[in-house]
Write a protein that holds these residues in place. Structure first.
Motif, PDB file in Angstrom:
ATOM      1  N   GLN A 118     -36.468  -5.166   5.486  1.00  6.59           N
ATOM      2  CA  GLN A 118     -36.418  -6.622   5.434  1.00  6.59           C
ATOM      3  C   GLN A 118     -37.762  -7.208   5.857  1.00  6.59           C
ATOM      4  O   GLN A 118     -38.453  -6.647   6.707  1.00  6.59           O
ATOM      5  CB  GLN A 118     -35.315  -7.169   6.347  1.00  6.59           C
ATOM      6  N   VAL A 119     -38.120  -8.339   5.260  1.00  4.45           N
ATOM      7  CA  VAL A 119     -39.381  -9.004   5.576  1.00  4.45           C
ATOM      8  C   VAL A 119     -39.097 -10.259   6.397  1.00  4.45           C
ATOM      9  O   VAL A 119     -38.231 -11.069   6.036  1.00  4.45           O
ATOM     10  CB  VAL A 119     -40.146  -9.379   4.295  1.00  4.45           C
ATOM     11  N   ILE A 120     -39.845 -10.400   7.511  1.00  6.73           N
ATOM     12  CA  ILE A 120     -39.699 -11.553   8.398  1.00  6.73           C
ATOM     13  C   ILE A 120     -41.040 -12.270   8.448  1.00  6.73           C
ATOM     14  O   ILE A 120     -42.035 -11.717   8.943  1.00  6.73           O
ATOM     15  CB  ILE A 120     -39.273 -11.123   9.815  1.00  6.73           C
TER      16      ILE A 120
ATOM     17  N   TYR B  98     -32.306 -17.047   7.944  1.00 11.20           N
ATOM     18  CA  TYR B  98     -32.212 -16.345   6.660  1.00 11.20           C
ATOM     19  C   TYR B  98     -32.174 -17.349   5.522  1.00 11.20           C
ATOM     20  O   TYR B  98     -31.421 -18.316   5.552  1.00 11.20           O
ATOM     21  CB  TYR B  98     -30.945 -15.485   6.623  1.00 11.20           C
ATOM     22  N   ASN B  99     -33.027 -17.106   4.530  1.00 11.42           N
ATOM     23  CA  ASN B  99     -33.048 -17.948   3.328  1.00 11.42           C
ATOM     24  C   ASN B  99     -32.251 -17.224   2.249  1.00 11.42           C
ATOM     25  O   ASN B  99     -32.720 -16.240   1.684  1.00 11.42           O
ATOM     26  CB  ASN B  99     -34.490 -18.167   2.865  1.00 11.42           C
ATOM     27  N   PRO B 100     -31.032 -17.690   1.944  1.00 11.97           N
ATOM     28  CA  PRO B 100     -30.190 -16.964   0.985  1.00 11.97           C
ATOM     29  C   PRO B 100     -30.735 -16.997  -0.440  1.00 11.97           C
ATOM     30  O   PRO B 100     -30.399 -16.136  -1.248  1.00 11.97           O
ATOM     31  CB  PRO B 100     -28.835 -17.686   1.083  1.00 11.97           C
ATOM     32  N   THR B 101     -31.576 -17.981  -0.739  1.00  7.51           N
ATOM     33  CA  THR B 101     -32.157 -18.045  -2.082  1.00  7.51           C
ATOM     34  C   THR B 101     -33.283 -17.034  -2.240  1.00  7.51           C
ATOM     35  O   THR B 101     -33.317 -16.254  -3.200  1.00  7.51           O
ATOM     36  CB  THR B 101     -32.682 -19.464  -2.371  1.00  7.51           C
ATOM     37  N   ALA B 102     -34.211 -17.048  -1.272  1.00 10.32           N
ATOM     38  CA  ALA B 102     -35.340 -16.109  -1.333  1.00 10.32           C
ATOM     39  C   ALA B 102     -34.989 -14.742  -0.784  1.00 10.32           C
ATOM     40  O   ALA B 102     -35.704 -13.769  -1.023  1.00 10.32           O
ATOM     41  CB  ALA B 102     -36.524 -16.685  -0.558  1.00 10.32           C
TER      42      ALA B 102
ATOM     43  N   ILE C 256     -33.573  -9.682  21.449  1.00 11.21           N
ATOM     44  CA  ILE C 256     -32.687  -8.996  20.505  1.00 11.21           C
ATOM     45  C   ILE C 256     -32.322  -9.969  19.394  1.00 11.21           C
ATOM     46  O   ILE C 256     -31.777 -11.048  19.657  1.00 11.21           O
ATOM     47  CB  ILE C 256     -31.420  -8.466  21.209  1.00 11.21           C
ATOM     48  N   LEU C 257     -32.648  -9.596  18.167  1.00  8.73           N
ATOM     49  CA  LEU C 257     -32.336 -10.411  16.996  1.00  8.73           C
ATOM     50  C   LEU C 257     -31.368  -9.653  16.104  1.00  8.73           C
ATOM     51  O   LEU C 257     -31.169  -8.448  16.267  1.00  8.73           O
ATOM     52  CB  LEU C 257     -33.612 -10.753  16.231  1.00  8.73           C
ATOM     53  N   ALA C 258     -30.765 -10.359  15.154  1.00 11.42           N
ATOM     54  CA  ALA C 258     -29.773  -9.736  14.264  1.00 11.42           C
ATOM     55  C   ALA C 258     -30.052 -10.119  12.818  1.00 11.42           C
ATOM     56  O   ALA C 258     -30.379 -11.266  12.515  1.00 11.42           O
ATOM     57  CB  ALA C 258     -28.358 -10.153  14.662  1.00 11.42           C
ATOM     58  N   LEU C 259     -29.903  -9.131  11.932  1.00  6.72           N
ATOM     59  CA  LEU C 259     -30.009  -9.375  10.497  1.00  6.72           C
ATOM     60  C   LEU C 259     -28.682  -9.908   9.968  1.00  6.72           C
ATOM     61  O   LEU C 259     -27.664  -9.890  10.674  1.00  6.72           O
ATOM     62  CB  LEU C 259     -30.377  -8.072   9.773  1.00  6.72           C
ATOM     63  N   GLN C 260     -28.686 -10.352   8.719  1.00  7.26           N
ATOM     64  CA  GLN C 260     -27.459 -10.833   8.093  1.00  7.26           C
ATOM     65  C   GLN C 260     -26.383  -9.768   8.077  1.00  7.26           C
ATOM     66  O   GLN C 260     -25.185 -10.072   8.135  1.00  7.26           O
ATOM     67  CB  GLN C 260     -27.752 -11.266   6.650  1.00  7.26           C
ATOM     68  N   SER C 261     -26.797  -8.508   8.009  1.00  8.52           N
ATOM     69  CA  SER C 261     -25.845  -7.396   7.976  1.00  8.52           C
ATOM     70  C   SER C 261     -25.160  -7.190   9.314  1.00  8.52           C
ATOM     71  O   SER C 261     -24.180  -6.449   9.408  1.00  8.52           O
ATOM     72  CB  SER C 261     -26.575  -6.109   7.582  1.00  8.52           C
ATOM     73  N   GLY C 262     -25.679  -7.841  10.358  1.00  6.62           N
ATOM     74  CA  GLY C 262     -25.143  -7.642  11.697  1.00  6.62           C
ATOM     75  C   GLY C 262     -25.949  -6.648  12.511  1.00  6.62           C
ATOM     76  O   GLY C 262     -25.743  -6.518  13.722  1.00  6.62           O
ATOM     77  N   GLU C 263     -26.866  -5.945  11.863  1.00  9.40           N
ATOM     78  CA  GLU C 263     -27.687  -4.974  12.582  1.00  9.40           C
ATOM     79  C   GLU C 263     -28.597  -5.694  13.573  1.00  9.40           C
ATOM     80  O   GLU C 263     -29.295  -6.637  13.236  1.00  9.40           O
ATOM     81  CB  GLU C 263     -28.531  -4.164  11.600  1.00  9.40           C
ATOM     82  N   LYS C 264     -28.589  -5.213  14.818  1.00 10.95           N
ATOM     83  CA  LYS C 264     -29.417  -5.813  15.866  1.00 10.95           C
ATOM     84  C   LYS C 264     -30.625  -4.928  16.141  1.00 10.95           C
ATOM     85  O   LYS C 264     -30.559  -3.709  16.020  1.00 10.95           O
ATOM     86  CB  LYS C 264     -28.599  -6.016  17.149  1.00 10.95           C
TER      87      LYS C 264
END
Length: 435
Positions: A198-200, A254-258, A303-311
């Motif tokens: 993933q790109v941040i 999270y940008n759901p479009t991009a 601690i951050l989390a991705l859309q998938s829930g992965e921290k």
């Protein structure tokens, strides 16, 4: 050590493809998307767009060519391979569109999170050493009691966390800005970081003030790269939030479009300052906001989390300054207060300092002072509020008097009558309103 003489170690430019520490398919797809979106047809154009050395860019192009995704549109000439144009094959276009469907990100190659962690250590806010002279220089426009600088200096040098509290209108925000101005060095901010495919995006022109870059000499055969240009050389960042701060602003966006992520505010402020102004005015209770900071403040990691829930963990290297008009015991429990490293009370000025501020403001705004009017202010007006002075009051009173002078067509000169009219607008009477 003075900051003026201390230079942050720059991230070295990569020399080989494997030094990027990114999956080959990931890098290839970013290159294909960049060619597709930016019409980057030459190695030179693509290397600039992806912020990579020409040699590494050529390696990525060669991988895509070997897989039938890119093709040369000519033959080598005097300008060498960097001037040869390339285009996507039909398979390359299909792959680029497929990759864009997964993530719209293209352009600068992201920096892996693990490599970014090392750069954060090299430019840590805790490495900063600010002298008394530097702090005074940045706050020279403020009238402050001597003991306050003695408290602020160690707090800033520790790079931990500071709680400034006291009655409103006494310069807590101005002091926070002065601390920011005292940090005169520069650090390297990544344009984007990569984690788990993933790109941040991190670099934000609103938050980060980029240093001026030397213009490239078009006659020079080779571009000299002094650091990894996937980073931007910037002033130490400052993020200032107030009553609008919410817990959601401290999470990945999270940008759901991009299908890409934007770094939260505290990650953008890495290596710099995060100012939480007017704590207690947010929709979230102050205790809840501070609880969110407990792990970062204690362990220097967030601690951050991705859309998938992965921290996952990211560095937390930020000087956090909380500023509030409330007494700390009213809004925090003792466990939260224990985790805030420095607590500094900002009181109102003494009468002597009040007069110094008043004179400075009057000189700046070209208001002619009058001794009789000043005595009237100090002897007749301030006793009605128990002689409680605040730093905001000189500016307020002088602006009010100037407004009256402008309306009445009078010269800018202080009079008892103007003092009375200005004073009447500074406070609201506690009275019943008949409806």
């Amino acid at each position: 050590m003075n900051m003026e003489t201390r230079a942050v170690m720059a991230p070295p430019p990569p020399k080989r493809l494997d030094e990027l520490s990114l999956p080959e398919v990931f890098m290839r797809d970013i290159a294909l998307k960049t060619v597709f979106r930016k019409n980057a047809t030459t190695v030179t154009h693509l290397s600039r767009a992806m912020c990579l050395p020409i040699g590494i860019t050529q390696e990525i192009i060669d991988i895509a060519r070997a897989q039938g995704l890119l093709e040369a549109m000519g033959t080598l000439n005097a300008s060498g391979s960097t001037g040869m144009p390339y285009q996507l094959t039909d398979s390359g276009k299909a792959r680029a569109l497929d990759a864009l469907a997964q993530s719209e990100y293209f352009g600068p190659m992201p920096v892996p999170l693990d490599i970014y962690r090392e750069q954060v250590k090299r430019q840590s806010i805790r490495n900063v050493r600010i002298s008394r002279e530097q702090l005074l220089g940045a706050m020279g426009h403020l009238i402050l009691p001597e003991h306050l600088i003695s408290h602020l200096g160690p707090a800033v040098g520790a790079g931990r966390s500071i709680l400034m509290y006291g009655p409103p209108g006494n310069g807590k925000s101005s002091i926070s800005n002065g601390i920011r101005d005292a940090m005169g060095d520069k650090i390297y901010v990544p344009r984007a970081i990569a984690y788990s495919g993933q790109v941040i995006s991190v670099y934000d022109p609103i938050v980060h003030s980029a240093a001026e870059e030397e213009a490239d000499d078009p006659t020079r055969l080779r571009r000299m790269t002094r650091f990894d240009t996937r980073y931007v050389l910037c002033d130490r960042p400052t993020v200032i939030t107030g009553g609008e701060l919410s817990l959601g602003m401290l999470d990945l966006v999270y940008n759901p479009t991009a299908r890409t992520y934007q770094a939260p505010l505290q990650l953008k402020s890495t290596g710099g300052i995060f100012i939480v102004d007017d704590l207690g005015r947010q929709a979230e209770p102050p205790q809840k906001l501070v609880n969110r900071w407990i792990v970062p403040l204690e362990e220097s990691k967030d601690i951050l989390a991705l859309q998938s829930g992965e921290k996952f963990e990211v560095p937390f290297d930020t000087l956090v300054i909380f500023s509030t008009n409330f007494h700390p015991n009213e809004i925090f429990d003792q466990a939260a207060l224990r985790r805030i490293f420095f607590k500094i009370k900002i009181d109102g000025p003494s009468q002597e300092d009040f007069l110094k501020i008043f004179a400075l403001v009057a000189r700046k705004k070209k208001l002619q002072l009058d001794e009789v009017s000043l005595v009237h202010l100090l002897k007749n007006k301030y006793p009605t509020i128990d002689n409680v002075y605040a730093n905001y009051q000189p500016v307020f009173l002088i602006d009010q008097m100037l407004s009256v002078c402008d309306f009445e067509g009078w010269p800018y000169k202080m009079t008892p009558e103007l003092v009375d009219r200005a004073w009447a607008n500074m406070f609201v009477k506690d009275e019943m309103i008949v409806k």
